[in-house]
Structures are given as structure tokens and as C-alpha cells.
Design an enzyme around this catalytic site. Structure first.
Site, PDB file in Angstrom:
ATOM      1  N   HIS A   1       0.777  -7.771   7.306  1.00  0.00           N
ATOM      2  CA  HIS A   1       1.370  -6.518   6.824  1.00  0.00           C
ATOM      3  C   HIS A   1       0.395  -5.386   7.164  1.00  0.00           C
ATOM      4  O   HIS A   1      -0.815  -5.510   6.982  1.00  0.00           O
ATOM      5  CB  HIS A   1       1.591  -6.612   5.314  1.00  0.00           C
ATOM      6  CG  HIS A   1       1.881  -5.287   4.692  1.00  0.00           C
ATOM      7  ND1 HIS A   1       2.879  -4.469   5.152  1.00  0.00           N
ATOM      8  CD2 HIS A   1       1.281  -4.620   3.660  1.00  0.00           C
ATOM      9  CE1 HIS A   1       2.897  -3.355   4.433  1.00  0.00           C
ATOM     10  NE2 HIS A   1       1.933  -3.426   3.530  1.00  0.00           N
TER      11      HIS A   1
ATOM     12  N   ASN B   1       2.483   2.383   7.346  1.00  0.00           N
ATOM     13  CA  ASN B   1       2.936   1.300   6.467  1.00  0.00           C
ATOM     14  C   ASN B   1       4.444   1.444   6.240  1.00  0.00           C
ATOM     15  O   ASN B   1       4.882   2.355   5.541  1.00  0.00           O
ATOM     16  CB  ASN B   1       2.162   1.391   5.147  1.00  0.00           C
ATOM     17  CG  ASN B   1       2.498   0.264   4.182  1.00  0.00           C
ATOM     18  OD1 ASN B   1       3.483  -0.449   4.369  1.00  0.00           O
ATOM     19  ND2 ASN B   1       1.689   0.106   3.153  1.00  0.00           N
TER      20      ASN B   1
ATOM     21  N   CYS C   1       6.034  -4.831  -0.140  1.00  0.00           N
ATOM     22  CA  CYS C   1       5.484  -5.034   1.215  1.00  0.00           C
ATOM     23  C   CYS C   1       5.472  -6.496   1.638  1.00  0.00           C
ATOM     24  O   CYS C   1       5.335  -6.798   2.824  1.00  0.00           O
ATOM     25  CB  CYS C   1       4.079  -4.466   1.293  1.00  0.00           C
ATOM     26  SG  CYS C   1       4.021  -2.698   0.977  1.00  0.00           S
TER      27      CYS C   1
HETATM   28  O1  UT7 Z   1       1.025  -1.881   1.261  1.00  0.00           O
HETATM   29  C1  UT7 Z   1       0.918  -2.157  -0.077  1.00  0.00           C
HETATM   30  C2  UT7 Z   1      -0.468  -2.380  -0.511  1.00  0.00           C
HETATM   31  N1  UT7 Z   1      -1.250  -1.199  -0.361  1.00  0.00           N
HETATM   32  C3  UT7 Z   1      -2.463  -1.233   0.166  1.00  0.00           C
HETATM   33  O2  UT7 Z   1      -2.915  -2.275   0.592  1.00  0.00           O
HETATM   34  C4  UT7 Z   1      -3.270   0.038   0.186  1.00  0.00           C
HETATM   35  C5  UT7 Z   1      -4.692  -0.229  -0.152  1.00  0.00           C
HETATM   36  N2  UT7 Z   1      -5.524   0.952  -0.254  1.00  0.00           N
HETATM   37  C6  UT7 Z   1      -5.935   1.726   0.799  1.00  0.00           C
HETATM   38  O3  UT7 Z   1      -5.519   1.508   1.921  1.00  0.00           O
HETATM   39  C7  UT7 Z   1      -6.980   2.795   0.546  1.00  0.00           C
HETATM   40  O4  UT7 Z   1      -7.503   2.627  -0.744  1.00  0.00           O
HETATM   41  C8  UT7 Z   1      -6.472   4.239   0.718  1.00  0.00           C
HETATM   42  C9  UT7 Z   1      -6.208   4.529   2.172  1.00  0.00           C
HETATM   43  C10 UT7 Z   1      -5.213   4.459  -0.108  1.00  0.00           C
HETATM   44  C11 UT7 Z   1      -7.548   5.221   0.250  1.00  0.00           C
HETATM   45  O5  UT7 Z   1      -8.762   4.985   0.949  1.00  0.00           O
HETATM   46  P1  UT7 Z   1     -10.153   4.897   0.167  1.00  0.00           P
HETATM   47  O6  UT7 Z   1     -11.203   4.679   1.177  1.00  0.00           O
HETATM   48  O7  UT7 Z   1     -10.001   3.891  -0.920  1.00  0.00           O
HETATM   49  O8  UT7 Z   1     -10.305   6.367  -0.366  1.00  0.00           O
HETATM   50  P2  UT7 Z   1     -10.502   6.855  -1.873  1.00  0.00           P
HETATM   51  O9  UT7 Z   1      -9.224   6.792  -2.619  1.00  0.00           O
HETATM   52  O10 UT7 Z   1     -11.703   6.176  -2.457  1.00  0.00           O
HETATM   53  O11 UT7 Z   1     -10.899   8.367  -1.631  1.00  0.00           O
HETATM   54  C12 UT7 Z   1     -12.144   8.746  -1.022  1.00  0.00           C
HETATM   55  C13 UT7 Z   1     -12.189  10.258  -0.919  1.00  0.00           C
HETATM   56  C14 UT7 Z   1     -11.837  10.966  -2.238  1.00  0.00           C
HETATM   57  O12 UT7 Z   1     -12.608  12.126  -2.337  1.00  0.00           O
HETATM   58  P3  UT7 Z   1     -13.924  12.154  -3.268  1.00  0.00           P
HETATM   59  O13 UT7 Z   1     -13.453  11.831  -4.650  1.00  0.00           O
HETATM   60  O14 UT7 Z   1     -14.828  11.107  -2.707  1.00  0.00           O
HETATM   61  O15 UT7 Z   1     -14.423  13.541  -3.099  1.00  0.00           O
HETATM   62  C15 UT7 Z   1     -10.399  11.348  -2.053  1.00  0.00           C
HETATM   63  O16 UT7 Z   1     -10.031  12.478  -2.817  1.00  0.00           O
HETATM   64  O17 UT7 Z   1     -11.228  10.713   0.019  1.00  0.00           O
HETATM   65  C16 UT7 Z   1     -10.363  11.682  -0.584  1.00  0.00           C
HETATM   66  N3  UT7 Z   1      -9.044  11.544  -0.002  1.00  0.00           N
HETATM   67  C17 UT7 Z   1      -8.643  12.227   1.086  1.00  0.00           C
HETATM   68  N4  UT7 Z   1      -9.258  13.133   1.852  1.00  0.00           N
HETATM   69  C18 UT7 Z   1      -8.573  13.625   2.903  1.00  0.00           C
HETATM   70  C19 UT7 Z   1      -8.041  10.731  -0.405  1.00  0.00           C
HETATM   71  N5  UT7 Z   1      -6.971  10.863   0.407  1.00  0.00           N
HETATM   72  C20 UT7 Z   1      -7.319  11.781   1.330  1.00  0.00           C
HETATM   73  C21 UT7 Z   1      -6.650  12.343   2.438  1.00  0.00           C
HETATM   74  N6  UT7 Z   1      -7.320  13.257   3.186  1.00  0.00           N
HETATM   75  N7  UT7 Z   1      -5.402  12.006   2.774  1.00  0.00           N
END
Ligand code: UT7
Length: 327
Positions: free
Chosen positions: A254, A284, A113
Site C-alpha cells: 500500500h 495515497n 487502505c
Molecule cells: O494509508 C493509511 C495509513 N496512513 C499512513 O500510513 C500515514 C502515516 N504517516 C505519515 O505518512 C507521516 O506521519 C506524515 C506524512 C502524515 C507526516 O510526516 P511526519 O514526518 O510524521 O511529520 P510530522 O507530522 O511530525 O510534522 C513535522 C513538521 C511539523 O512542524 P513542527 O511542529 O516540527 O514545526 C508539521 O507542522 O512538519 C510540519 N508539516 C508540514 N510542513 C509543510 C506537516 N505537514 C506539512 C506540510 N508542509 N504539508
């Protein structure tokens, strides 16, 4: 002193839209979750028979037309990508061939990225040294090729498309690329990667069954690193060049997550409305996001505007680059 100025910018995205509502139909997710957690509403998807070379060629053709440049004037093309048509050869050479750039050579640069940032700084060094006069820098990706649409945490984030700029030599001391800080931490490879198909994990039935040909990301772990990486790199460039917030007319980040963008602005005490943002429309696109932003905001830019580009991505790679808009 020779400086490298951006003299033209363009972008390209495919027509097919994959909306949050479309994703709701194929996986356990919701428009509400995706919008509030990421800011993304839709992303674009390339057709199966076209990839990065096609995107890059469209970008070059448009840049030449827009700037009234003859193909023979271009000396070099750098294509920042981590999703090139083939593992080998690179996409930049095909882009040169398909766009009729008979005097140019090209190479791909893979910094995930952060690719466009790394490519822009690399190209500017060739120009500052007097080696080349006109270079095209592209950031283009077909990330959909590596999405596992059974993995809701990652596949909802990425889309296809890209953009590019003509970078050229200028002796005007005010405009152009001023300074950049680029960083890397190879220990981050385990948190963001596409393992399958590389020479360490060649494509086999086992690697295919283990889904190693898909992009893997530990998003939660990367989230905080990305915020810190971007604001620290910006801070370093600002301090080194005695810049205040008022000297930066736009931050061009980005586009990984809207919450990352607002957090970077908050850490820098910088107005969020001056942070370029088109994540809702394109998601992204990895190395494609920064030139896609420049393209979309081109009409709002004024000659002399200070732009702070910043990115964080796989590797880990990250950095910031300050430039003064030249037209
Ligand atoms: O570009 C290269 C660099 N990459 C980045 O900078 C990405 C950085 N990371 C992020 O943008 C975020 O961490 C994500 C968008 C990938 C994830 O967001 P988050 O707020 O960190 O969510 P999480 O992984 O902590 O998940 C929270 C909850 C989980 O459920 P429980 O365990 O709390 O019950 C996940 O299973 O949200 C759930 N979840 C979803 N629910 C509905 C994860 N993905 C989804 C989804 N739809 N698509």
C-alpha cells in the site's frame, strides 16, 4: 485442488492532476517538504460529478475487454472502498448494473487502505470453495471528497483512482493465491477516521462546523504502526510457507509514504528496488494503491513470480498476502 489466479489487471486514474506546486498555492506547504517527507509529487482528482461507481465501471469494462471475457461470465464483484458514491446503497451493485454484468451480484468491503487485500482474500475463498468461477475485485476511491485542504498534514497525501483484477478458478497447483494473514485492531479507530455522516455522527450543522465530514489522521502515530504491521504480517506469511527473500520477486505495498516502504524493506533485509512504488504519481489512493501498482508493473511481471502484497490502514486493519503470478 482449486486455486484462485489473477488472470487480468487494470487501473484507472482521472485526468486532473493536483501537483505539489498546486498545493503550495493554496496552503502553507512546499514541494520540498512533501517530496522529502512522503515521496509524493502529484495526485489525481475526480471531477465533482463522478465517483467510485464511475471508476469501478471503467475498471470492469477494461478488464472484460482486455481478457476477452463476456459480462455474463462474471459471478461476483467486490469493491473495496471507503469512499463509495453513497452510504447506501453500495457501489459494487451499481458497477455491476452499469457494466452489464447481468449474472453477477456485488458488495462493497470497507477495510480502508487494506481494503483490496481483504477483498482479494475474501474473493479467493469463494473460488477455492468452488462456489464461484470468475470474480472481479476492485479497489477504488475518491478520497479528494474527504480532504480538508486547510489541513496540510493530511490533505497532501491522498488522491483518487483505483484498479482491479479478474480472479478465476484454476486447478494448476503452482500459480495463484497461496496464503494470507489479515489483522485488525479496532482501538485504532480514533487515529484515522471520517466521523461525520455516519449513524453515530449524522450530518448536522454542528458536525459540519466541526469539520467531521473530513478525513482525520494522526499521521505520526500511525507511521510506526504501519511499518511494524506490514513487516510483521509479511514475516508471518513467509515463515508459515517456508519462504525466503529470494522466493519473493516483488513486494506490492500500500502506497502511504515512501519512507514507510523503504523502512519495511529495511526491516526485512529486502532489496528496495523490488518494492513496487508509484507514490510519486498518484499519492495515497487508499484501497486503490495495490491494484494501481499491479497495473503499472504488469509488463515487468513473469509467470510464476512470487508477489507479496501488504497494506496497513484505518480500523486499524493490516495484513499480507502471497501469490504466484499466473501469466
Ligand atoms: O494509508 C493509511 C495509513 N496512513 C499512513 O500510513 C500515514 C502515516 N504517516 C505519515 O505518512 C507521516 O506521519 C506524515 C506524512 C502524515 C507526516 O510526516 P511526519 O514526518 O510524521 O511529520 P510530522 O507530522 O511530525 O510534522 C513535522 C513538521 C511539523 O512542524 P513542527 O511542529 O516540527 O514545526 C508539521 O507542522 O512538519 C510540519 N508539516 C508540514 N510542513 C509543510 C506537516 N505537514 C506539512 C506540510 N508542509 N504539508
Amino acid at each position: 485442488m482449486i486455486k484462485a489466479i489473477i488472470s487480468a489487471v487494470t487501473g484507472y486514474v482521472p485526468e486532473e492532476v493536483l501537483s505539489n506546486q498546486d498545493l503550495e498555492r493554496i496552503m502553507d506547504t512546499s514541494n520540498e517538504w512533501i517530496t522529502t517527507r512522503t515521496g509524493i509529487k502529484e495526485r489525481r482528482i475526480m471531477p465533482s460529478d463522478k465517483a467510485v461507481t464511475y471508476i469501478g465501471t471503467r475498471i470492469v469494462q477494461d478488464l472484460l475487454k482486455k481478457s476477452n471475457t463476456n459480462p455474463e461470465e462474471i459471478d461476483m464483484v467486490i469493491c473495496a472502498t471507503c469512499s463509495g458514491d453513497f452510504i447506501m446503497p453500495d457501489s459494487a451493485n451499481s458497477i455491476c448494473y452499469q457494466s452489464g454484468l447481468t449474472e453477477a451480484f456485488g458488495f462493497d468491503l470497507n477495510a480502508a487502505c487494506s481494503g483490496f487485500l481483504f477483498a482479494l482474500h475474501t474473493a479467493s475463498q469463494f473460488i477455492r470453495s468452488g462456489t464461484y468461477q470468475k470474480v472481479i475485485v476492485i479497489g477504488a476511491e475518491k478520497m479528494s471528497a474527504y480532504m480538508n485542504y486547510e489541513d496540510r498534514t493530511t490533505s497532501i497525501l491522498f488522491g483518487d483512482g483505483g484498479g482491479g483484477v479478474i480472479l478465476e478458478a484454476s486447478t494448476d497447483s503452482i500459480y495463484g493465491i497461496v496464503d494470507a494473514v489479515l489483522k485488525g485492531d479496532g482501538s485504532g479507530y480514533r487515529y484515522l477516521n471520517i466521523r461525520g455522516g455516519g449513524s453515530l455522527h449524522p450530518l448536522t450543522e454542528e458536525s459540519f462546523a466541526a469539520k467531521e465530514h473530513y478525513l482525520y489522521q494522526d499521521g505520526k502515530r500511525i507511521f510506526k504502526r504501519a511499518i511494524r504491521g506490514m513487516y510483521e504480517a509479511i514475516d508471518e506469511v513467509m515463515k508459515r510457507n517456508q519462504l525466503e527473500n529470494d522466493d519473493v520477486d516483488w513486494i506490492v505495498p500500500h502506497q502511504a509514504n515512501d519512507r514507510i516502504l523503504s523502512s519495511v524493506a529495511e526491516h526485512l533485509n529486502y532489496p528496495y528496488e523490488k518494492v513496487m512504488n508509484n507514490i510519486a504519481k498518484f499519492g495515497n489512493t487508499s484501497a486503490g494503491t495495490i491494484p494501481l501498482c499491479l497495473w503499472e508493473y504488469e509488463d515487468q511481471l513473469k509467470k510464476g513470480d512470487g508477489l507479496m502484497l501488504t497494506a496497513f490502514g484505518g480500523g486499524f486493519t493490516w495484513g499480507a498476502l502471497f501469490l504466484r503470478w499466473a501469466y
